[in-house]
Design an enzyme around this catalytic site. Structure first.
Site, short mmCIF file in Angstrom:
data_model
loop_
_atom_site.label_atom_id
_atom_site.label_comp_id
_atom_site.label_asym_id
_atom_site.label_seq_id
_atom_site.Cartn_x
_atom_site.Cartn_y
_atom_site.Cartn_z
N HIS A 1 2.54 -1.36 -13.12
CA HIS A 1 3.32 -2.55 -12.77
C HIS A 1 4.48 -2.76 -13.75
O HIS A 1 5.21 -3.75 -13.65
CB HIS A 1 2.45 -3.81 -12.82
CG HIS A 1 1.39 -3.89 -11.76
ND1 HIS A 1 1.58 -3.45 -10.48
CD2 HIS A 1 0.12 -4.40 -11.80
CE1 HIS A 1 0.49 -3.67 -9.77
NE2 HIS A 1 -0.41 -4.23 -10.55
N TYR B 1 6.98 -3.26 1.68
CA TYR B 1 5.70 -3.68 2.25
C TYR B 1 5.85 -3.95 3.75
O TYR B 1 5.02 -3.55 4.57
CB TYR B 1 5.25 -4.95 1.52
CG TYR B 1 3.88 -5.46 1.88
CD1 TYR B 1 2.77 -5.09 1.13
CD2 TYR B 1 3.69 -6.34 2.94
CE1 TYR B 1 1.51 -5.57 1.43
CE2 TYR B 1 2.43 -6.83 3.25
CZ TYR B 1 1.35 -6.44 2.49
OH TYR B 1 0.09 -6.92 2.79
N SER C 1 1.00 -14.37 -2.70
CA SER C 1 -0.10 -13.46 -3.01
C SER C 1 -0.45 -13.52 -4.50
O SER C 1 -1.63 -13.53 -4.88
CB SER C 1 0.29 -12.03 -2.62
OG SER C 1 -0.78 -11.14 -2.84
N ARG D 1 -6.49 -9.97 0.15
CA ARG D 1 -6.71 -11.31 0.71
C ARG D 1 -6.34 -11.34 2.19
O ARG D 1 -7.16 -11.19 3.06
CB ARG D 1 -5.92 -12.35 -0.09
CG ARG D 1 -6.30 -13.80 0.23
CD ARG D 1 -5.47 -14.75 -0.60
NE ARG D 1 -4.06 -14.71 -0.25
CZ ARG D 1 -3.48 -15.47 0.68
NH1 ARG D 1 -4.20 -16.34 1.36
NH2 ARG D 1 -2.19 -15.38 0.94
N LYS D 2 -5.05 -11.50 2.50
CA LYS D 2 -4.59 -11.56 3.89
C LYS D 2 -3.74 -10.36 4.27
O LYS D 2 -3.87 -9.80 5.35
CB LYS D 2 -3.78 -12.84 4.14
CG LYS D 2 -4.61 -14.08 4.40
CD LYS D 2 -3.68 -15.22 4.84
CE LYS D 2 -4.46 -16.44 5.24
NZ LYS D 2 -3.54 -17.53 5.71
N GLY D 3 -2.79 -10.00 3.39
CA GLY D 3 -1.91 -8.89 3.69
C GLY D 3 -0.93 -9.17 4.81
O GLY D 3 -0.46 -8.25 5.47
N ARG E 1 8.28 -5.99 -2.02
CA ARG E 1 7.90 -6.95 -0.97
C ARG E 1 8.81 -8.17 -1.09
O ARG E 1 9.29 -8.48 -2.17
CB ARG E 1 6.44 -7.35 -1.20
CG ARG E 1 5.80 -8.21 -0.12
CD ARG E 1 4.37 -8.54 -0.54
NE ARG E 1 3.59 -9.10 0.56
CZ ARG E 1 2.33 -9.48 0.44
NH1 ARG E 1 1.70 -9.37 -0.73
NH2 ARG E 1 1.66 -9.98 1.47
#
Length: 302
Positions: free
Chosen positions: A117, A203, A148, A259-261, A140
């Site tokens: 990162h 993303y 997020s 989590r959700k994406g 993203r």
């Protein structure tokens, strides 16, 4: 208990974190915040001597831009292309390694699967000298990244407790979050877009057409896959598929990391004023840039 030593170490550190104060969980190194348990100062200093290889598979992404999703995708690509299982090649963040793990990595067979990162200026210089393929994969849109990051921080014991959505929004906008400013990272990668050893995939592009993404990524790293293999990997690598298998790959952190994406979840969190503030920041930092164009901000964030 997992037989994977790095995963076991991470789980142990999460237990330690429960006994720490919020102030102890972050520290600054060269002006940037880092989680003290996962990548202490001795880890970051040890990276100066890390020896890159030309055939290293290197995944680079700002936090919460899809890094863990792409770890799973790349593992599958490597396994199909080389016939080698990658089960033992756990979260490849080099800043988590430390001196002892770096010594082990020096003896690891090629191709090594690594990731980070870190801001591009803080990636060990040997990766540029060896012309290692660096895939900034993925970037993203900043609104979904912020959301997020907020939920990740709110449910991760190694990071300080999030006081509120409003306070985290302010911290993100000022760059006072682990690994630093989103926009600092974006601008630094924007300057490197002409480097043939760097590929940027978003993303949102991968969510829209994962088959094409797998084809592009495997080709970039020099892995030859058939159409059937690409289709198989993409089918097994959707975000939902990764989330379902995350207990095996990430232990108790699976539901936190995956989590959700979703694309557009920011609409459930941002106030109109916060949305305008982010729009202005994006325009100020990335308006008119190639990365800004690739991110297609108008479509995903307004």
């Amino acid at each position: 208990m997992s037989s994977n030593p790095l995963l076991t170490k991470m789980q142990s550190r999460m237990q330690t974190a429960k006994e720490m104060s919020d102030e102890e969980k972050l520290y600054r190194f060269n002006g940037v915040l880092y989680p003290s348990l996962m990548c202490p100062e001795e880890h970051l200093k040890a990276l100066d001597g890390m020896k890159a290889r030309e055939d290293d598979v290197m995944l680079v992404a700002y936090p919460k831009c899809g890094f863990n999703w792409m770890v799973g995708v790349l593992r599958k690509i490597i396994a199909v292309a080389t016939g080698e299982t990658t089960e033992s090649r756990m979260p490849p963040l080099i800043e988590f390694f430390g001196p002892d793990v770096l010594k082990v990595m020096d003896e690891a067979p090629s191709p090594r699967f690594l990731g980070t990162h870190l801001h591009p200026d803080n990636i060990p210089s040997s990766f540029y000298e060896k012309k290692t393929k660096l895939s900034l994969m993925i970037f993203r849109n900043p609104k979904d990244t912020l959301v997020s990051f907020y939920h990740f921080s709110n449910n991760n014991p190694v990071l300080p407790s999030v006081q509120s959505w409003e306070s985290f929004f302010s911290q993100f906008m000022s760059g006072d979050v682990p690994w630093g400013s989103y926009f600092d990272h974006a601008l630094a990668w924007e300057k490197k877009m002409d480097d043939p050893n760097i590929m940027i995939v978003t993303y949102e592009q991968l969510k829209q057409d994962l088959n094409s993404g797998v084809r592009q990524i495997s080709g970039f790293f020099g892995f030859s896959l058939s159409d059937a293999q690409i289709e198989q990997i993409a089918g097994e690598s959707t975000f939902n598929a990764m989330k379902q298998s995350s207990t095996n790959s990430h232990g108790n952190m699976g539901n936190v990391i995956f989590r959700k994406g979703e694309v557009g979840d920011w609409k459930n969190h941002f106030t109109p004023e916060q949305s305008r503030e982010m729009d202005e920041a994006f325009s100020r930092h990335l308006g008119g840039t190639r990365l800004g164009t690739i991110l297609n901000y108008q479509q995903h964030c307004q």
